[in-house]
Design a protein around this motif. Structure first.
Motif, PDB file in Angstrom:
ATOM      1  N   HIS A  10       0.846  -1.186   0.000  1.00 43.11           N
ATOM      2  CA  HIS A  10       0.000   0.000   0.000  1.00 43.11           C
ATOM      3  C   HIS A  10       0.886   1.243   0.000  1.00 43.11           C
ATOM      4  O   HIS A  10       1.898   1.308   0.684  1.00 43.11           O
ATOM      5  N   SER A  11       0.492   2.223  -0.792  1.00 46.35           N
ATOM      6  CA  SER A  11       1.408   3.327  -1.058  1.00 46.35           C
ATOM      7  C   SER A  11       1.159   4.536  -0.172  1.00 46.35           C
ATOM      8  O   SER A  11       1.184   5.667  -0.630  1.00 46.35           O
ATOM      9  N   GLU A  12       0.918   4.276   1.115  1.00 46.19           N
ATOM     10  CA  GLU A  12       0.805   5.408   2.028  1.00 46.19           C
ATOM     11  C   GLU A  12       2.172   6.033   2.313  1.00 46.19           C
ATOM     12  O   GLU A  12       2.272   7.127   2.846  1.00 46.19           O
ATOM     13  N   ASP A 206       0.043   8.425  -7.352  1.00 43.51           N
ATOM     14  CA  ASP A 206       0.877   7.336  -6.853  1.00 43.51           C
ATOM     15  C   ASP A 206       1.975   7.013  -7.850  1.00 43.51           C
ATOM     16  O   ASP A 206       1.738   7.002  -9.066  1.00 43.51           O
ATOM     17  N   PHE A 207       3.170   6.740  -7.312  1.00 46.11           N
ATOM     18  CA  PHE A 207       4.282   6.214  -8.099  1.00 46.11           C
ATOM     19  C   PHE A 207       4.535   4.769  -7.699  1.00 46.11           C
ATOM     20  O   PHE A 207       4.462   4.425  -6.510  1.00 46.11           O
ATOM     21  N   LEU A 208       4.864   3.930  -8.671  1.00 45.18           N
ATOM     22  CA  LEU A 208       5.366   2.588  -8.413  1.00 45.18           C
ATOM     23  C   LEU A 208       6.769   2.475  -9.017  1.00 45.18           C
ATOM     24  O   LEU A 208       7.077   3.139 -10.007  1.00 45.18           O
ATOM     25  N   MET A 220       5.988   3.515 -12.964  1.00 43.06           N
ATOM     26  CA  MET A 220       4.569   3.679 -13.242  1.00 43.06           C
ATOM     27  C   MET A 220       4.056   4.870 -12.464  1.00 43.06           C
ATOM     28  O   MET A 220       4.525   5.134 -11.348  1.00 43.06           O
ATOM     29  N   ALA A 221       3.123   5.596 -13.058  1.00 42.40           N
ATOM     30  CA  ALA A 221       2.515   6.750 -12.398  1.00 42.40           C
ATOM     31  C   ALA A 221       1.014   6.749 -12.652  1.00 42.40           C
ATOM     32  O   ALA A 221       0.568   6.541 -13.777  1.00 42.40           O
ATOM     33  N   PRO A 314       1.759  12.406  -3.455  1.00 42.06           N
ATOM     34  CA  PRO A 314       1.813  11.065  -4.042  1.00 42.06           C
ATOM     35  C   PRO A 314       2.365  10.021  -3.084  1.00 42.06           C
ATOM     36  O   PRO A 314       3.208  10.313  -2.238  1.00 42.06           O
ATOM     37  N   GLY A 315       1.852   8.800  -3.227  1.00 39.77           N
ATOM     38  CA  GLY A 315       2.412   7.663  -2.527  1.00 39.77           C
ATOM     39  C   GLY A 315       3.482   6.990  -3.374  1.00 39.77           C
ATOM     40  O   GLY A 315       3.535   7.175  -4.589  1.00 39.77           O
ATOM     41  N   TRP A 316       4.334   6.212  -2.733  1.00 40.18           N
ATOM     42  CA  TRP A 316       5.386   5.461  -3.416  1.00 40.18           C
ATOM     43  C   TRP A 316       5.318   4.017  -2.949  1.00 40.18           C
ATOM     44  O   TRP A 316       5.206   3.758  -1.747  1.00 40.18           O
ATOM     45  N   ALA A 317       5.396   3.080  -3.877  1.00 39.16           N
ATOM     46  CA  ALA A 317       5.355   1.660  -3.515  1.00 39.16           C
ATOM     47  C   ALA A 317       6.087   0.839  -4.566  1.00 39.16           C
ATOM     48  O   ALA A 317       6.141   1.225  -5.743  1.00 39.16           O
TER      49      ALA A 317
END
Length: 373
Positions: A10-12, A206-208, A220-221, A314-317
């Protein structure tokens, strides 16, 4: 301590020092939404049959193009043009007004033209750094609301809303309400992302990144429109790094889980190809169900997606196949498009030989790790 496949996905977690920016400081304009997506297909009648079974309504069918809409007021949301082969042509974004289209035209040294199509308006044709044609439009006629499915009244332990009445949702096409988002692959992910942030004023939700490669930046964004304090979809556009330039899928909102599930049963009865679902995503939180149209294009029914205003950072995961859903069936190879083919091998060889793009050998290893896991 017991762990699950979703731990740390989870990208919190937010950005750390050195991470790339998620918005432009002074964007040229700020688009308000996707207007429509454009495709080309050789058989418009066959395309229209699937479209109706999937839940679209025909707004217009000219000699060489099909215009599809959802039930909510707005423009048509899909345009299918007559052509020699099936392919994705590109997205059209809606600007706030005609003045913004002219402002963007001056900044990009492009020409604004009158749109000769149902709905009228003006448009500006650009090409992003990946080579994807992008149209920005304004002044297109707003189509009125149509009758739509209403979310079912639900009984809960402490809130009974339905008494002496049953639930019998019909097995019928899930009525599309609107276009939600499109997902694209690019070998020039970073440059393309910066282009959308600067020219269209989009911001990242969110960024992955590939596991073990955060220092190389995201791959990925999930990108949303910036309407200030007005909440917008978690992502209107999503982009991912890959060896090619291609359409991955597009998503269309329906009323609720029952509409999504009953609509899926209708598609199953009509022998359309199911790809993956039903489940609930992590980034965006949507309930989802994915199908292939007769030409193999991936399309999604979704409901209950996240809405963010412009204050959410943004979150990062790390990217992971198991991180695509909170619950639901295991992600399929069809959805991941993981089946080897001569075309894919040729694409990989070409991408790795091109030193001007961002898809390097190390990035390929990261992608293989994500898919194989």
């Amino acid at each position: 301590m017991t762990t699950t496949p979703h731990d740390h996905l989870h990208s919190e977690q937010g950005a750390v020092r050195g991470d790339r920016t998620h918005r432009a400081t002074d964007p040229t304009i700020k688009v308000e939404d996707l207007a429509w997506l454009e495709f080309e297909k050789p058989d418009l009648d066959a395309a229209e049959r699937f479209a109706h079974d999937f839940g679209f309504v025909s707004a217009a069918h000219t000699g060489d193009a099909l215009y599809l809409r959802g039930a909510l007021a707005g423009t048509h949301c899909v345009v299918i043009r007559q052509g020699p082969r099936s392919r994705f042509l590109g997205p059209a974004f809606r600007a706030a007004d005609v003045g913004d289209v002219h402002r963007l035209a001056r900044a990009t040294d492009a020409a604004v033209r009158e749109l000769q199509a149902p709905g009228g308006g003006v448009g500006l044709d650009l090409v992003d750094p990946s080579g994807v044609p992008v149209r920005v439009v304004a002044g297109v006629e707003t189509l009125p609301d149509l009758p739509r499915q209403r979310p079912l009244a639900m009984n809960h332990a402490d809130a009974v809303t339905r008494v002496n009445a049953t639930q019998r949702p019909p097995r019928e096409p899930a009525r599309i309400e609107r276009l939600g988002h499109v997902v694209l692959e690019s070998a020039n992910f970073g440059r393309a992302l910066d282009w959308y942030l600067q020219h269209l004023g989009l911001i990242v939700s969110d960024f992955l990144y590939f596991p073990g490669q955060r220092e190389l930046g995201p791959t990925m964004a999930f990108i949303r429109c910036d309407l200030g304090a007005t909440p917008t979809d978690h992502h209107t556009l999503a982009m991912t790094l890959g060896p090619g330039r291609k359409y991955i899928h597009s998503a269309y909102q329906v009323a609720d889980l029952d509409a999504l599930a009953a609509g899926g049963e209708y598609l199953k009865q009509h022998r359309y190809r199911h790809s993956w679902g039903i489940g609930r995503h992590i980034e965006g939180s949507q309930l989802f169900d994915y199908w292939r149209d007769p030409d193999g294009f991936l399309v999604e029914h979704f409901a209950d997606g996240d809405r963010f205003d412009n204050t959410v950072e943004p979150g990062w995961a790390p990217m992971a196949a198991s991180g695509l859903s909170q619950w639901g069936p295991v992600v399929t190879r069809d959805f991941l498009e993981a089946k080897p083919s001569a075309r894919l091998v040729k694409q990989l060889v070409s991408a790795l030989a091109d030193r001007d793009n961002e898809f390097t050998a190390r990035r390929l290893l990261g992608l293989v790790k994500v898919i194989s896991a």
